[in-house]
Scaffold this motif. Sequence first.
Motif, short mmCIF file in Angstrom:
data_model
loop_
_atom_site.label_atom_id
_atom_site.label_comp_id
_atom_site.label_asym_id
_atom_site.label_seq_id
_atom_site.Cartn_x
_atom_site.Cartn_y
_atom_site.Cartn_z
N TYR A 328 -10.24 -11.32 -26.20
CA TYR A 328 -11.39 -11.45 -27.11
C TYR A 328 -12.65 -11.73 -26.30
CZ TYR A 328 -7.50 -12.34 -30.35
OH TYR A 328 -6.34 -12.26 -31.05
N GLU A 329 -13.77 -11.66 -26.98
CA GLU A 329 -15.05 -11.98 -26.36
C GLU A 329 -15.86 -12.86 -27.31
OE1 GLU A 329 -16.99 -8.34 -25.47
OE2 GLU A 329 -15.67 -7.81 -23.80
N ASN A 330 -16.66 -13.77 -26.68
CA ASN A 330 -17.58 -14.63 -27.43
C ASN A 330 -16.85 -15.43 -28.52
OD1 ASN A 330 -19.77 -13.57 -25.91
ND2 ASN A 330 -19.90 -11.82 -27.32
N ILE A 331 -15.89 -16.22 -28.09
CA ILE A 331 -15.13 -17.08 -28.99
C ILE A 331 -15.48 -18.54 -28.69
CG2 ILE A 331 -12.84 -17.75 -29.79
CD1 ILE A 331 -13.57 -14.87 -30.44
N LEU A 332 -16.06 -19.23 -29.67
CA LEU A 332 -16.42 -20.64 -29.54
C LEU A 332 -17.25 -20.91 -28.30
CD1 LEU A 332 -13.00 -22.24 -30.61
CD2 LEU A 332 -15.10 -22.14 -31.95
N GLY A 333 -18.18 -20.00 -28.04
CA GLY A 333 -19.08 -20.16 -26.92
C GLY A 333 -18.54 -19.69 -25.59
N HIS A 334 -17.34 -19.16 -25.56
CA HIS A 334 -16.75 -18.67 -24.32
C HIS A 334 -16.85 -17.15 -24.28
CE1 HIS A 334 -15.21 -22.65 -23.42
NE2 HIS A 334 -14.68 -22.70 -24.64
N ARG A 335 -17.42 -16.65 -23.20
CA ARG A 335 -17.64 -15.21 -23.10
C ARG A 335 -16.33 -14.44 -23.04
NH1 ARG A 335 -21.54 -12.27 -18.57
NH2 ARG A 335 -21.35 -10.14 -19.41
N SER A 336 -15.39 -14.96 -22.29
CA SER A 336 -14.07 -14.33 -22.17
C SER A 336 -13.03 -15.29 -22.72
CB SER A 336 -13.76 -13.98 -20.72
OG SER A 336 -12.44 -13.51 -20.58
N PHE A 337 -12.14 -14.79 -23.57
CA PHE A 337 -11.15 -15.63 -24.21
C PHE A 337 -9.86 -14.83 -24.38
CE2 PHE A 337 -8.98 -17.84 -27.64
CZ PHE A 337 -9.20 -19.17 -27.33
N LYS A 338 -8.74 -15.42 -23.98
CA LYS A 338 -7.45 -14.76 -24.07
C LYS A 338 -6.42 -15.69 -24.71
CE LYS A 338 -8.10 -12.01 -19.85
NZ LYS A 338 -7.55 -11.69 -18.49
N VAL A 339 -5.56 -15.11 -25.53
CA VAL A 339 -4.38 -15.81 -26.05
C VAL A 339 -3.15 -15.08 -25.49
CG1 VAL A 339 -3.12 -16.58 -28.09
CG2 VAL A 339 -5.61 -16.45 -28.15
N ILE A 340 -2.34 -15.80 -24.74
CA ILE A 340 -1.23 -15.18 -24.00
C ILE A 340 0.09 -15.78 -24.48
CG2 ILE A 340 -0.27 -14.71 -21.71
CD1 ILE A 340 -3.08 -15.22 -20.57
N PHE A 341 1.01 -14.91 -24.89
CA PHE A 341 2.35 -15.31 -25.31
C PHE A 341 3.34 -14.86 -24.22
CE2 PHE A 341 -0.18 -14.58 -29.06
CZ PHE A 341 0.10 -15.67 -29.87
N SER A 342 4.02 -15.82 -23.60
CA SER A 342 4.98 -15.52 -22.54
C SER A 342 6.38 -15.81 -23.03
CB SER A 342 4.68 -16.35 -21.29
OG SER A 342 3.38 -16.06 -20.78
N MET A 343 7.27 -14.82 -22.94
CA MET A 343 8.64 -14.93 -23.43
C MET A 343 9.63 -14.54 -22.34
SD MET A 343 8.00 -13.13 -27.13
CE MET A 343 6.79 -12.02 -26.39
N SER A 344 10.82 -15.05 -22.45
CA SER A 344 11.90 -14.69 -21.52
C SER A 344 13.21 -14.74 -22.28
CB SER A 344 11.93 -15.64 -20.32
OG SER A 344 12.24 -16.96 -20.74
N GLN A 345 14.20 -14.04 -21.74
CA GLN A 345 15.54 -14.07 -22.33
C GLN A 345 16.58 -14.23 -21.23
OE1 GLN A 345 17.66 -10.76 -23.84
NE2 GLN A 345 16.37 -9.21 -22.87
N ARG A 346 17.67 -14.86 -21.57
CA ARG A 346 18.76 -15.07 -20.62
C ARG A 346 20.06 -15.23 -21.39
NH1 ARG A 346 18.72 -21.06 -18.12
NH2 ARG A 346 20.83 -20.32 -17.65
N HIS A 347 21.16 -15.11 -20.66
CA HIS A 347 22.48 -15.23 -21.27
C HIS A 347 22.97 -16.67 -21.15
CE1 HIS A 347 26.94 -14.93 -21.39
NE2 HIS A 347 26.68 -14.02 -22.32
N TYR A 348 23.45 -17.23 -22.28
CA TYR A 348 23.98 -18.59 -22.30
C TYR A 348 25.49 -18.52 -22.48
CZ TYR A 348 19.18 -20.26 -22.72
OH TYR A 348 17.86 -20.53 -22.50
N LYS A 349 26.21 -19.12 -21.55
CA LYS A 349 27.67 -19.02 -21.57
C LYS A 349 28.29 -19.75 -22.75
CE LYS A 349 28.11 -18.51 -16.54
NZ LYS A 349 28.71 -19.06 -15.30
#
Length: 488
Positions: A328-349
Motif C-alpha cells: 500500500y501507499e500513504n497509510i497513516l502518514g507512511h509513504r510505504s506500507f506493507k502487510v505480510i503474512f508468512s506461513m509454513s507447513q511441516r509433518h507432525y509425527k
Amino acid sequence: MASLETALHWSISTALLVFLGLFGALKPGSCDEQVPLLLWTSEGVSVATQAPPTAGHIMGQQQLASYLQKALDEGPRNVVLFLQDKMSIEDFTMYGGAFGNKQDSAFPNLEGALRSSSSPLVLPAVSWPASNAVIGQLQDQLETSPLYMDPETLSQLRLNASSPALLIFRLPYGIGTDLMSAKEILSGNDEVIGQVLSVMKTQSVPYTAIYTALRPSREAAAASLSMEAGLAGGRSLLQARGGYRERERERERQRRIKEKSKVYGPVEFKEGEDTCILLWARVLKVSILRSGSWEEHDLTSSTFGEGVSPRLEGSNCDKTKARLVLNYENILGHRSFKVIFSMSQRHYKVSARRWFTLDTVELEYDGTKAFFNGSRTIYAPAEYSYRCESVTNFQWPLLVPRSAKDPANQWRVLFKDFQIQGFNVTNGDFSYASDCAGFFSPGIWMGLVTSLLMVLVLTYGLHMIMQLHTMDRFDDPKGPAISVPQTE
C-alpha cells in the motif's frame, strides 16, 4: 503358458484404454461434465469383478458410492487415491497409445497395474461433482481420516492390513496449447503412480487403488470440434455448442448475482499458472497509537472488491513456505506500507499428517518492521484453509507482539471473517475451512449452567421430600383419648 498369460493381461489393459478412448469420441457433448475413474487392486488379491456401466451412462454420486462400497467390502481397505487436478477421457485417447502406438504411451505404470490386477474397474463417465465427493465417501466407508502423502513420506509410513488407511496423492495437470507439455506432465504423474505402487509392494500390504480427477480437462467446444474432424458429426457439433452457450449464460447470470450481493473474491497469488495463496476478509483494519489515541485506517476497499487488484510484489510460495505481501501507499502518514503474512507447513509425527501455521503477520512501514506471532493459535491441516470470525491482537488476541520492545506494541490489527490458505489450493477456491471457534461457545455454556441450576433445584426438592416424616401415633376413637399435658 506364461507368455499366453502375459499376452492376455496386455490385451485386457489395452482394451480398457481403447474403451476409454472410444467412449470419449462418442460422447463429445458432455465431456466437460465428466471425468474417468479407474479402480484396481494389488497383485495377488482376488475379488469379484463388478459389471461396468452401460455405454453412454453418466454415473452420479449415489451410483459411485455403491461401486466403492462393494469394492471395499470385498477388497483391501488400504486405499491409495491418485487425485489429479484435471482429466478427461480424451487424455487416454491422445496420450495412452490406445490405437496401437504403445511405445508412445504416457501411462506405462498405470497399464502395468491394470494388467496385474485380477479385477480392474473402469468408469469412463463419472460426473465431476461425484468425483469431488470421492474423498468424503471413502472417509465415511473406511471410518478414517485421509492422509495427504507423497512418495517420499510414504516410505516412512508403516501400514497394517487389518487397519484401514486412506492415502491421497495429489497430481497436477498442465493446461495450454502445448500438447507435448501436457503429455510430459501426465508421464510425470504416471511415474509418481509407479513409485507409490512400488513402495506399497515392498511393504507387502494389499491395497485398493483409485485414479480420478476433480475436474474435466477439456471443454465442450474443443471436444465437439474434434468430433467434427473425426466423425463429421454436424448435428452433434451444433448441439454441443448450444449447450456450451447455455452454460456460459448461466455463469454470467451467477456472476451478476454475486456482483449485486457485493460478495467479492479473495486475494489470489499465483506462482506461474497455479494459484498457491488465497486471502479473504470482510474487514481489514490497522491502527497506530499516537499522542495517547488510536488512529485507524481501513484497508478493505484497497484490498478487495470489483476491479481492485492489490499489489503483491514480494510474495512467493513453495511446498513448505508461503509469503503473501500486500503493498500500500500513504497509510497513516507512511509513504510505504506493507502487510505480510508468512506461513509454513511441516509433518507432525504425533498426528501423522501435515499442518500449516500462520507464523507471523508483519507490518513494514518506511523501513520499520513490526512482528506479530500467530504460530501458537493460527493453524490448520495442510490440505485445509483457516477461518476465524475475528483475528486481532487486542481483544481475545490470536496475534501477539514478538517481544515487549517490538514496534508491534504500538499497532492494532483487526481482521473480521478472516480466511487464508497458503498450500494445496485447487482450482482457485478455498478448501474446507478449519474454524477457530472452540467447542464451548457462549450458547453452550449458558445451556450447561442453566441445566446445572435446574438439576440442583430438583435435587434440593427431592431431598426435602425425603426428609418428611409421618406421625407415629394416631387417635383411636374406641380407646381413651390422647391427653396432651399443657404446662404454663
